[in-house]
Scaffold this motif. Sequence first.
Motif, PDB file in Angstrom:
ATOM      1  N   ALA A 114     -15.391  29.200 -13.041  1.00 51.48           N
ATOM      2  CA  ALA A 114     -15.536  29.868 -11.754  1.00 51.48           C
ATOM      3  C   ALA A 114     -14.505  29.385 -10.735  1.00 51.48           C
ATOM      4  CB  ALA A 114     -16.946  29.663 -11.208  1.00 51.48           C
ATOM      5  N   ASP A 115     -13.925  28.215 -10.974  1.00 54.24           N
ATOM      6  CA  ASP A 115     -12.937  27.649 -10.055  1.00 54.24           C
ATOM      7  C   ASP A 115     -11.769  27.145 -10.884  1.00 54.24           C
ATOM      8  OD1 ASP A 115     -11.423  26.239  -8.211  1.00 54.24           O
ATOM      9  OD2 ASP A 115     -13.157  25.369  -7.200  1.00 54.24           O
ATOM     10  N   PRO A 116     -10.608  27.808 -10.811  1.00 53.64           N
ATOM     11  CA  PRO A 116      -9.463  27.412 -11.639  1.00 53.64           C
ATOM     12  C   PRO A 116      -8.967  26.001 -11.355  1.00 53.64           C
ATOM     13  CG  PRO A 116      -8.795  29.010  -9.967  1.00 53.64           C
ATOM     14  CD  PRO A 116     -10.294  28.973  -9.963  1.00 53.64           C
ATOM     15  N   ARG A 117      -9.308  25.448 -10.195  1.00 50.03           N
ATOM     16  CA  ARG A 117      -8.868  24.088  -9.871  1.00 50.03           C
ATOM     17  C   ARG A 117      -9.531  23.037 -10.756  1.00 50.03           C
ATOM     18  NH1 ARG A 117     -10.549  23.095  -3.982  1.00 50.03           N
ATOM     19  NH2 ARG A 117     -12.449  23.978  -4.884  1.00 50.03           N
ATOM     20  N   LEU A 118     -10.661  23.406 -11.393  1.00 55.12           N
ATOM     21  CA  LEU A 118     -11.406  22.426 -12.192  1.00 55.12           C
ATOM     22  C   LEU A 118     -10.751  22.158 -13.539  1.00 55.12           C
ATOM     23  CD1 LEU A 118     -15.121  23.517 -11.599  1.00 55.12           C
ATOM     24  CD2 LEU A 118     -13.746  21.881 -10.308  1.00 55.12           C
ATOM     25  N   ALA A 119      -9.977  23.110 -14.046  1.00 56.40           N
ATOM     26  CA  ALA A 119      -9.434  23.009 -15.400  1.00 56.40           C
ATOM     27  C   ALA A 119      -8.650  21.723 -15.652  1.00 56.40           C
ATOM     28  CB  ALA A 119      -8.582  24.236 -15.712  1.00 56.40           C
ATOM     29  N   PRO A 120      -7.775  21.286 -14.753  1.00 55.15           N
ATOM     30  CA  PRO A 120      -6.998  20.081 -15.037  1.00 55.15           C
ATOM     31  C   PRO A 120      -7.828  18.795 -15.134  1.00 55.15           C
ATOM     32  CG  PRO A 120      -5.971  21.375 -13.284  1.00 55.15           C
ATOM     33  CD  PRO A 120      -7.343  21.929 -13.503  1.00 55.15           C
ATOM     34  N   PHE A 121      -9.078  18.842 -14.654  1.00 57.32           N
ATOM     35  CA  PHE A 121      -9.891  17.634 -14.650  1.00 57.32           C
ATOM     36  C   PHE A 121     -10.648  17.434 -15.964  1.00 57.32           C
ATOM     37  CE2 PHE A 121      -9.157  18.404 -10.195  1.00 57.32           C
ATOM     38  CZ  PHE A 121      -8.983  17.135  -9.670  1.00 57.32           C
ATOM     39  N   GLY A 122     -10.731  18.473 -16.786  1.00 57.05           N
ATOM     40  CA  GLY A 122     -11.479  18.352 -18.029  1.00 57.05           C
ATOM     41  C   GLY A 122     -12.974  18.234 -17.759  1.00 57.05           C
ATOM     42  N   ALA A 123     -13.702  17.774 -18.767  1.00 60.23           N
ATOM     43  CA  ALA A 123     -15.148  17.610 -18.625  1.00 60.23           C
ATOM     44  C   ALA A 123     -15.446  16.546 -17.570  1.00 60.23           C
ATOM     45  CB  ALA A 123     -15.770  17.228 -19.958  1.00 60.23           C
ATOM     46  N   CYS A 124     -16.390  16.841 -16.707  1.00 61.52           N
ATOM     47  CA  CYS A 124     -16.726  15.917 -15.621  1.00 61.52           C
ATOM     48  C   CYS A 124     -17.431  14.674 -16.160  1.00 61.52           C
ATOM     49  CB  CYS A 124     -17.628  16.622 -14.613  1.00 61.52           C
ATOM     50  SG  CYS A 124     -18.185  15.579 -13.262  1.00 61.52           S
ATOM     51  N   PRO A 125     -16.986  13.468 -15.795  1.00 59.44           N
ATOM     52  CA  PRO A 125     -17.712  12.255 -16.191  1.00 59.44           C
ATOM     53  C   PRO A 125     -19.148  12.316 -15.710  1.00 59.44           C
ATOM     54  CG  PRO A 125     -15.569  11.690 -15.268  1.00 59.44           C
ATOM     55  CD  PRO A 125     -15.785  13.155 -15.005  1.00 59.44           C
ATOM     56  N   ARG A 126     -20.064  11.885 -16.554  1.00 51.72           N
ATOM     57  CA  ARG A 126     -21.485  12.001 -16.223  1.00 51.72           C
ATOM     58  C   ARG A 126     -22.202  10.658 -16.199  1.00 51.72           C
ATOM     59  NH1 ARG A 126     -23.857  16.994 -14.552  1.00 51.72           N
ATOM     60  NH2 ARG A 126     -22.571  18.683 -15.379  1.00 51.72           N
ATOM     61  N   GLN A 127     -21.490   9.567 -16.415  1.00 52.78           N
ATOM     62  CA  GLN A 127     -22.159   8.278 -16.429  1.00 52.78           C
ATOM     63  C   GLN A 127     -22.512   7.862 -14.995  1.00 52.78           C
ATOM     64  OE1 GLN A 127     -18.974   8.668 -16.791  1.00 52.78           O
ATOM     65  NE2 GLN A 127     -17.899   7.141 -15.563  1.00 52.78           N
ATOM     66  N   PRO A 128     -23.528   7.007 -14.812  1.00 52.03           N
ATOM     67  CA  PRO A 128     -23.899   6.571 -13.462  1.00 52.03           C
ATOM     68  C   PRO A 128     -22.739   5.889 -12.755  1.00 52.03           C
ATOM     69  CG  PRO A 128     -25.616   5.993 -15.036  1.00 52.03           C
ATOM     70  CD  PRO A 128     -24.444   6.474 -15.839  1.00 52.03           C
ATOM     71  N   LEU A 129     -22.575   6.197 -11.491  1.00 58.02           N
ATOM     72  CA  LEU A 129     -21.550   5.536 -10.690  1.00 58.02           C
ATOM     73  C   LEU A 129     -21.966   4.084 -10.440  1.00 58.02           C
ATOM     74  CD1 LEU A 129     -20.837   8.369  -8.087  1.00 58.02           C
ATOM     75  CD2 LEU A 129     -19.437   7.732 -10.067  1.00 58.02           C
TER      76      LEU A 129
END
Length: 210
Positions: A114-129
């Motif tokens: 839905a947002d082309p800007r997201l593509a370069p970031f790959g899968a979003c990290p999901r581990q706890p900050l």
Amino acid sequence: MANFHYPTAQDHTPLILLVPGTPLAAGHWMNRWTRWSEHCRLVELGQWDEPHRNTWVNKLNLAVRRADRPVVIVTDDIAALALAWWAEFEALGQDGPVLGAVIVNPPNVDLPGADPRLAPFGACPRQPLPFTSFLVSDLEGTLAHQRSIMRLAKDWGSCPVCDDTRGDWAQGWMLIQSVLGLSPSVAVKPEWTQAQNLAMREALRQWAAI
């Protein structure tokens, strides 16, 4: 989670890094905060339309490392992904330089197309900050986006907050106080009256010597 109480020594005053994900309008609360307090610093990532993940992460890392004191990171929009990837790459421990973060209106990472800007970031990290964090969703967001943010807050171990981030956004100052241990997180409310906003703004100006 790093425990830190606001000190009286100027040299140890936490630095608040404000990291937008898009160019800021003159009246944006991040610009207002930088005018209010010398303890706020704007971190411009650039490449707004075609962000490059490693470039953004490196710029954020440089800003953190150049700070001669602990930092609180405040992101807006897609800059949340730069923070998540930075935490992933740095493998931060509890004694890291970041006291906490306030992450405002991150993109819907469950719908990357839905947002082309997201593509370069790959899968979003999901581990706890590895630090205290609040994940703030705008009141005008769609239901799908709200659900995405709730899932992201659960994965990152963040406290979800729904709020109107327009104007001065005095509630954001309250969240930073909570990160610094200056007020309990249970005091955070999703809505504030005009009088509460004015009172909180004045309290924060005194706190930051504005």
